[in-house]
Design a protein around this motif. Structure first.
Motif, PDB file in Angstrom:
ATOM      1  N   ASN A 129       0.997  -1.588   0.065  1.00 16.32           N
ATOM      2  CA  ASN A 129       0.024  -0.569  -0.092  1.00 16.32           C
ATOM      3  C   ASN A 129       0.919   1.028  -0.131  1.00 16.32           C
ATOM      4  OD1 ASN A 129      -2.053  -1.426   0.367  1.00 16.32           O
ATOM      5  ND2 ASN A 129      -2.227  -1.318   2.093  1.00 16.32           N
ATOM      6  N   GLN A 130       2.209   1.070  -0.054  1.00 13.10           N
ATOM      7  CA  GLN A 130       2.876   2.107   0.116  1.00 13.10           C
ATOM      8  C   GLN A 130       2.407   2.882  -1.200  1.00 13.10           C
ATOM      9  OE1 GLN A 130       7.055   1.870   0.825  1.00 13.10           O
ATOM     10  NE2 GLN A 130       6.431  -0.380   0.963  1.00 13.10           N
ATOM     11  N   GLU A 131       3.064   4.289  -1.622  1.00 10.58           N
ATOM     12  CA  GLU A 131       3.166   5.497  -2.513  1.00 10.58           C
ATOM     13  C   GLU A 131       3.879   3.798  -3.436  1.00 10.58           C
ATOM     14  OE1 GLU A 131       1.687   7.392  -3.984  1.00 10.58           O
ATOM     15  OE2 GLU A 131       0.437   6.769  -1.759  1.00 10.58           O
ATOM     16  N   SER A 189       8.428   4.881  -3.700  1.00 11.82           N
ATOM     17  CA  SER A 189       8.556   4.487  -2.123  1.00 11.82           C
ATOM     18  C   SER A 189       9.095   2.851  -2.444  1.00 11.82           C
ATOM     19  CB  SER A 189       8.100   5.029  -1.280  1.00 11.82           C
ATOM     20  OG  SER A 189       7.665   6.064  -0.513  1.00 11.82           O
ATOM     21  N   TRP A 205      -1.375   0.116 -10.978  1.00 16.42           N
ATOM     22  CA  TRP A 205      -0.833   1.042 -10.309  1.00 16.42           C
ATOM     23  C   TRP A 205      -1.584   1.884 -11.494  1.00 16.42           C
ATOM     24  CZ3 TRP A 205       4.876   0.735  -9.115  1.00 16.42           C
ATOM     25  CH2 TRP A 205       4.629   0.749  -7.273  1.00 16.42           C
ATOM     26  N   LYS A 237      -2.162   5.778 -10.318  1.00 14.54           N
ATOM     27  CA  LYS A 237      -0.929   6.302  -9.656  1.00 14.54           C
ATOM     28  C   LYS A 237       0.544   6.192 -10.371  1.00 14.54           C
ATOM     29  CE  LYS A 237      -2.408   4.021  -5.519  1.00 14.54           C
ATOM     30  NZ  LYS A 237      -2.322   2.577  -4.377  1.00 14.54           N
ATOM     31  N   ALA A 264       5.060   9.436 -12.548  1.00 17.02           N
ATOM     32  CA  ALA A 264       3.939  10.123 -11.642  1.00 17.02           C
ATOM     33  C   ALA A 264       2.989  10.155 -12.516  1.00 17.02           C
ATOM     34  CB  ALA A 264       4.707  11.193 -10.801  1.00 17.02           C
ATOM     35  N   GLU A 268      -0.459  14.220 -11.010  1.00 18.84           N
ATOM     36  CA  GLU A 268       0.010  14.978  -9.373  1.00 18.84           C
ATOM     37  C   GLU A 268       1.191  15.816  -9.745  1.00 18.84           C
ATOM     38  OE1 GLU A 268       1.716  11.075  -7.903  1.00 18.84           O
ATOM     39  OE2 GLU A 268       0.159   9.630  -7.651  1.00 18.84           O
TER      40      GLU A 268
END
Length: 202
Positions: free
Chosen positions: A73-75, A78, A136, A141, A189, A193
């Protein structure tokens, strides 16, 4: 038949681990398995094919172990950095997987795999990460205007860079890999974002 193939696999794995790919030959493997050299070719076409089978099994075990230990569940930035670091440590501590950093062996691995599976399977080293990338993209994301296989190829290129550290300059490692991963993730990204980041700068 299955028992003989398993025996050859296990003997090959033990010898590759202890002596390395280059210094292990088919006769070493068949001697350890106590079978005739000709019998080897009933199960594997070459030393490269056996090594590839061993390599893929070890690679899959490492990747599953790493992914199981990660907080998914991290970005993305990371998580990818943590995955890359864990993968590099795992490969260097495994006598089979460390052969990836031997240029001659790495070339044979890639050449054999592509001959058997085609160029559309570049994600073979990181199949689970490939699926995460697609998720993602679906979730917004990371950018979805870049093909997921291209993103996979970019990550594979980052890992492969270390096999050329002598030409690039040893003094730049491992920091170079950190920067490449950081810059890549910033470039990937999601558009929203990136736009938000620009607004913050205004």
């Amino acid at each position: 038949m299955k028992d003989t193939k398993t025996l050859l696999f296990n003997c090959g794995k033990e010898l590759f681990s202890r002596k390395g790919f280059k210094d292990t030959n088919v006769s070493d493997i068949t001697k350890a398995a106590n079978i005739g050299t000709g019998t080897f070719y009933n199960y594997y076409s070459s030393k490269e094919e056996l090594f590839m089978a061993v390599y893929l099994e070890e690679n899959e075990k490492l990747k599953k172990k790493i992914l199981k230990s990660m907080d998914m569940n991290q970005e993305p930035g990371s998580l990818v950095k943590e995955l890359m670091l864990s993968n590099l440590k795992g490969m260097k501590s495994n006598p089979i997987l460390i052969e990836w950093y031997n240029k001659d062996v790495a070339y044979k691995i890639e050449q054999y795999f592509r001959e058997q599976n085609g160029l559309d399977r570049l994600e073979f080293m990181y199949h689970d990460l490939f699926n995460i990338i697609k998720k993602w993209q679906e979730d917004g994301k990371i950018r979805n205007d870049i093909d997921s296989r291209m993103i996979m190829a970019i990550f594979t290129a980052i890992v492969t860079v270390e096999t050329h550290k002598e030409e690039i300059g040893l003094q730049y490692f491992p920091k170079l890999l950190d920067y490449l991963t950081e810059f890549t993730m910033k470039g990937l990204a999601a558009v929203s974002e990136v736009a938000a980041g620009r607004d913050e700068l205004k």
